[in-house]
Design a protein around this motif. Sequence first.
Motif, PDB file in Angstrom:
ATOM      1  N   UNK A   1       0.769  -1.172  -0.025  1.00 31.40           N
ATOM      2  CA  UNK A   1       0.097   0.020   0.047  1.00 31.40           C
ATOM      3  C   UNK A   1       0.913   1.253  -0.188  1.00 31.40           C
ATOM      4  N   UNK A   2       0.171   2.396  -0.371  1.00 32.30           N
ATOM      5  CA  UNK A   2       1.076   3.585  -0.404  1.00 32.30           C
ATOM      6  C   UNK A   2       0.076   4.649   0.418  1.00 32.30           C
ATOM      7  N   UNK A   3       0.734   5.431   1.019  1.00 32.02           N
ATOM      8  CA  UNK A   3       0.065   6.453   1.971  1.00 32.02           C
ATOM      9  C   UNK A   3      -0.055   7.862   1.240  1.00 32.02           C
ATOM     10  N   UNK A   4      -0.892   8.737   1.043  1.00 32.92           N
ATOM     11  CA  UNK A   4      -0.740   9.794   0.466  1.00 32.92           C
ATOM     12  C   UNK A   4      -1.419  10.851   1.424  1.00 32.92           C
ATOM     13  N   UNK A   5      -0.654  11.807   1.643  1.00 32.38           N
ATOM     14  CA  UNK A   5      -1.233  12.748   2.880  1.00 32.38           C
ATOM     15  C   UNK A   5      -1.184  14.022   2.194  1.00 32.38           C
ATOM     16  N   UNK A   6      -2.415  14.709   2.372  1.00 30.59           N
ATOM     17  CA  UNK A   6      -2.862  16.196   1.729  1.00 30.59           C
ATOM     18  C   UNK A   6      -2.720  17.136   2.571  1.00 30.59           C
ATOM     19  N   UNK A   7      -2.336  17.165   3.565  1.00 25.68           N
ATOM     20  CA  UNK A   7      -2.392  18.360   4.536  1.00 25.68           C
ATOM     21  C   UNK A   7      -3.323  18.114   5.735  1.00 25.68           C
ATOM     22  N   UNK A   8      -4.524  17.882   5.344  1.00 23.07           N
ATOM     23  CA  UNK A   8      -5.587  17.596   6.214  1.00 23.07           C
ATOM     24  C   UNK A   8      -6.313  16.356   6.410  1.00 23.07           C
ATOM     25  N   UNK A   9      -5.864  15.546   5.177  1.00 19.46           N
ATOM     26  CA  UNK A   9      -6.348  14.079   5.034  1.00 19.46           C
ATOM     27  C   UNK A   9      -5.502  13.227   4.469  1.00 19.46           C
ATOM     28  N   UNK A  10      -5.734  12.121   4.652  1.00 17.31           N
ATOM     29  CA  UNK A  10      -4.908  10.919   3.970  1.00 17.31           C
ATOM     30  C   UNK A  10      -5.507   9.911   3.200  1.00 17.31           C
TER      31      UNK A  10
END
Length: 137
Positions: free
Chosen positions: A43-52
């Motif tokens: 899996x890959x985690x993506x972080x958007x600043x206020x959500x993932x």
Amino acid sequence: MEFIPEELEEGILYITMEYRTAVHKCVCGCGNEVITPFSPTDWQLRFYGDSVSIYPSIGSWSFRCRSHYWITKNRIEHAESWNDKEIQQGRNVDKKNKQNFYSEKPSERKLQKPEIKVNKERKEWSVKSFFSFLGFK
């Protein structure tokens, strides 16, 4: 987080970057712990600043519930259930991806993706609870 707590709370995604893993309780409510290791072939985690978001989808095929969903910007997006044949095909794709990625030939490092159909039901997770475990307010 450095360590995952012994008791997980519903609707909270616990992330430890040190161990490159996320853990949460299954979204169906069965109480099982779902572990998603981060790697090029898992899996890959993506972080958007206020959500993932976590990609690809999470299929709990070894659980009785067989939940199948994505975590997209702190929301649960349910996917269609897979039958035994689809599960085996998905596992075969995962196995081939790992073999290709870790092969001696970088030219073979193309990752395949199984086809997944979306079920439009969504459930939002608590952003505040999630980020409080990461030290954010």
